[in-house]
Design a protein around this motif. Structure first.
Motif, PDB file in Angstrom:
ATOM      1  N   ASN A 365       0.964  -1.156   0.029  1.00 51.09           N
ATOM      2  CA  ASN A 365      -0.079   0.057   0.002  1.00 51.09           C
ATOM      3  C   ASN A 365       0.839   1.337   0.021  1.00 51.09           C
ATOM      4  N   PRO A 366       1.630   1.540  -1.061  1.00 56.20           N
ATOM      5  CA  PRO A 366       2.585   2.537  -0.953  1.00 56.20           C
ATOM      6  C   PRO A 366       2.019   3.980  -1.081  1.00 56.20           C
ATOM      7  N   GLY A 367       0.745   4.142  -1.313  1.00 55.74           N
ATOM      8  CA  GLY A 367       0.266   5.444  -0.735  1.00 55.74           C
ATOM      9  C   GLY A 367      -0.403   5.719   0.556  1.00 55.74           C
ATOM     10  N   ALA A 368      -0.464   4.663   1.238  1.00 54.51           N
ATOM     11  CA  ALA A 368      -1.040   4.847   2.699  1.00 54.51           C
ATOM     12  C   ALA A 368      -0.015   5.732   3.429  1.00 54.51           C
ATOM     13  N   SER A 369      -1.061   6.580   4.266  1.00 57.55           N
ATOM     14  CA  SER A 369      -0.198   7.718   5.198  1.00 57.55           C
ATOM     15  C   SER A 369       0.026   7.231   6.362  1.00 57.55           C
ATOM     16  N   PRO A 370       0.838   7.783   7.288  1.00 57.68           N
ATOM     17  CA  PRO A 370       1.461   7.401   8.560  1.00 57.68           C
ATOM     18  C   PRO A 370      -0.039   6.980   9.185  1.00 57.68           C
ATOM     19  N   GLU A 371      -1.014   7.922   9.314  1.00 60.34           N
ATOM     20  CA  GLU A 371      -2.045   7.706  10.259  1.00 60.34           C
ATOM     21  C   GLU A 371      -2.993   6.121   9.682  1.00 60.34           C
ATOM     22  N   GLN A 372      -2.892   6.094   8.302  1.00 58.72           N
ATOM     23  CA  GLN A 372      -3.568   4.875   7.740  1.00 58.72           C
ATOM     24  C   GLN A 372      -2.792   3.491   8.196  1.00 58.72           C
TER      25      GLN A 372
END
Length: 405
Positions: A365-372
């Motif tokens: 999930n390379p686009g996942a944010s730190p919160e995600q």
């Protein structure tokens, strides 16, 4: 208000730690040989004869698997021994080392061996993620690690090599290569960035730590995850350090905003993590330590490198509302400088399990944010560990489980 602090130390409990070595034996002597005898020869008698007649310094006598002996001798003595009609051949002793890869208990307990992304099978498939180890540096030549770059913030003119061991140990739990040798990490073969902010005694300053975070932020387009198994006194002002003049917090907020997920140690003071930074910061994933001696739930396993109770909250671990996940942190075996391996304990050892889990999630999930990433790890966690135990905060944290990553 954050209390001023200049020194940061490793979040690692070393009491009772047990050292393990990488190799089965030191390099053999230059003139050590194995003498193989013809079948039916009396091995002990022939070894004694060669010792008296030719000066062979006998070490082992073989009588069951084969007839023969090992010993040291000069080249001339070897030639005389080889000329004996009872000798089948004489061969030089060769160096050997352990080739079987072990699955550390922590890697087993978080189910990394069940992760389809980790794909742990000894075939050296690499996790497509980059992880910064903000620590004492990393042994860049360790055969079980893929160190691709980094920065030395303590002595900028030198490479970020590890003269302590702590950072190399952390790096191995994150990403030791799945090559059938040594150990394996949660995210095997993840690319490691060595960011040295602590000296070889394991101590540093906030200035050096901010230097390390700054390096990570500058490379946020490449670095996915950062591990901080260190800490000092302080608290969270709720405003990314602006209200209390906390440069470390401000730097982490900027790096997180740039897309880097931070896993940090809760600390080893048996105290509330709210009084330790970076553990108290809301923007990071704060990790407490589980005592686990066999990689399985249920308890009852005997203690190994230090005394604690199997499958319970580690007796040294910090606790509290700032803790986001728990992971194995007692008697963890991982990489060590000079190609070695070692077993130590601490929330420092729990944290890289979570950093490895974050790397697995980012790999797919390379686009996942730190919160995600943080939310995904918490949702996937399990409560399958013995509670209540020593954990005094009244809340059972989720135990890292990367099965579905």
């Amino acid at each position: 208000m954050r209390r001023p602090t200049t020194a940061l130390v490793l979040a690692c409990a070393l009491a009772g730690a047990t050292g393990l070595t990488a190799h089965a034996a030191p390099p053999p002597a230059e003139r050590e040989y194995i003498v193989v005898l013809e079948e039916g020869t009396n091995a002990k008698g022939k070894a004694d004869e060669h010792s008296r007649a030719h000066g062979a310094q006998v070490k082992h006598v073989y009588q069951a698997a084969m007839k023969g002996y090992s010993g040291r001798m000069s080249e001339q003595e070897r030639e005389r021994v080889a000329a004996d009609p009872d000798v089948a051949w004489v061969e030089p002793v060769r160096q050997v080392r352990a080739t079987a890869q072990s699955l550390p208990t922590g890697i087993d307990r978080v189910n990394a061996d069940a992760s389809p992304t980790a794909a742990i099978d000894g075939a050296d498939q690499r996790t497509d993620a980059d992880v910064a180890v903000i620590d004492t540096g990393v042994d860049s030549s360790h055969p079980d690690l893929d160190v691709v770059g980094g920065k030395n913030c303590t002595l900028p003119m030198l490479p970020p090599e590890d003269g302590n061991g702590h950072g190399t140990h952390v790096a191995g739990t994150i990403g030791a290569v799945d090559n059938g040798d040594g150990v394996v990490g949660v995210a095997p073969g993840a690319r490691i960035w060595a960011v040295k902010v602590l000296n070889d005694a394991g101590v540093g300053t906030t200035a050096d730590v901010v230097c390390g975070i700054d390096y990570v932020a500058a490379n946020a387009g490449t670095i996915d995850v950062a591990n901080m198994s260190l800490g000092g006194a302080g608290s969270d002002d709720g405003q990314c350090g602006r209200a209390s003049g906390d440069s470390e917090h401000s730097a982490i907020c900027r790096a997180v905003s740039a897309g880097v997920t931070f896993a940090v140690a809760a600390g080893n003071d048996s105290a509330d993590a709210a009084n330790s930074t970076p553990a108290a910061y809301d923007e990071v994933i704060t990790v407490s330590a589980l005592a686990d001696f066999n990689g399985r739930p249920g308890g009852g396993a005997p203690a190994t490198c230090r005394q604690d109770e199997d499958d319970t909250f580690a007796d040294f671990s910090n606790f509290g509302a700032d803790v986001d996940l728990i992971a194995p942190g007692v008697c963890i075996t991982s990489t060590w400088p000079n190609g070695g391996y070692n077993t130590i304990s601490g929330t420092s050892m729990a944290t890289p399990h979570v950093a490895g889990g974050a790397a697995l999630h980012k790999a797919t999930n390379p686009g996942a944010s730190p919160e995600q990433v943080k939310n995904a790890l918490q949702r996937a966690g399990t409560k399958d560990w013995t509670w209540p135990s020593q954990d005094p905060d009244g809340t059972q944290e989720s135990l890292l489980d990367v099965t579905g990553f």
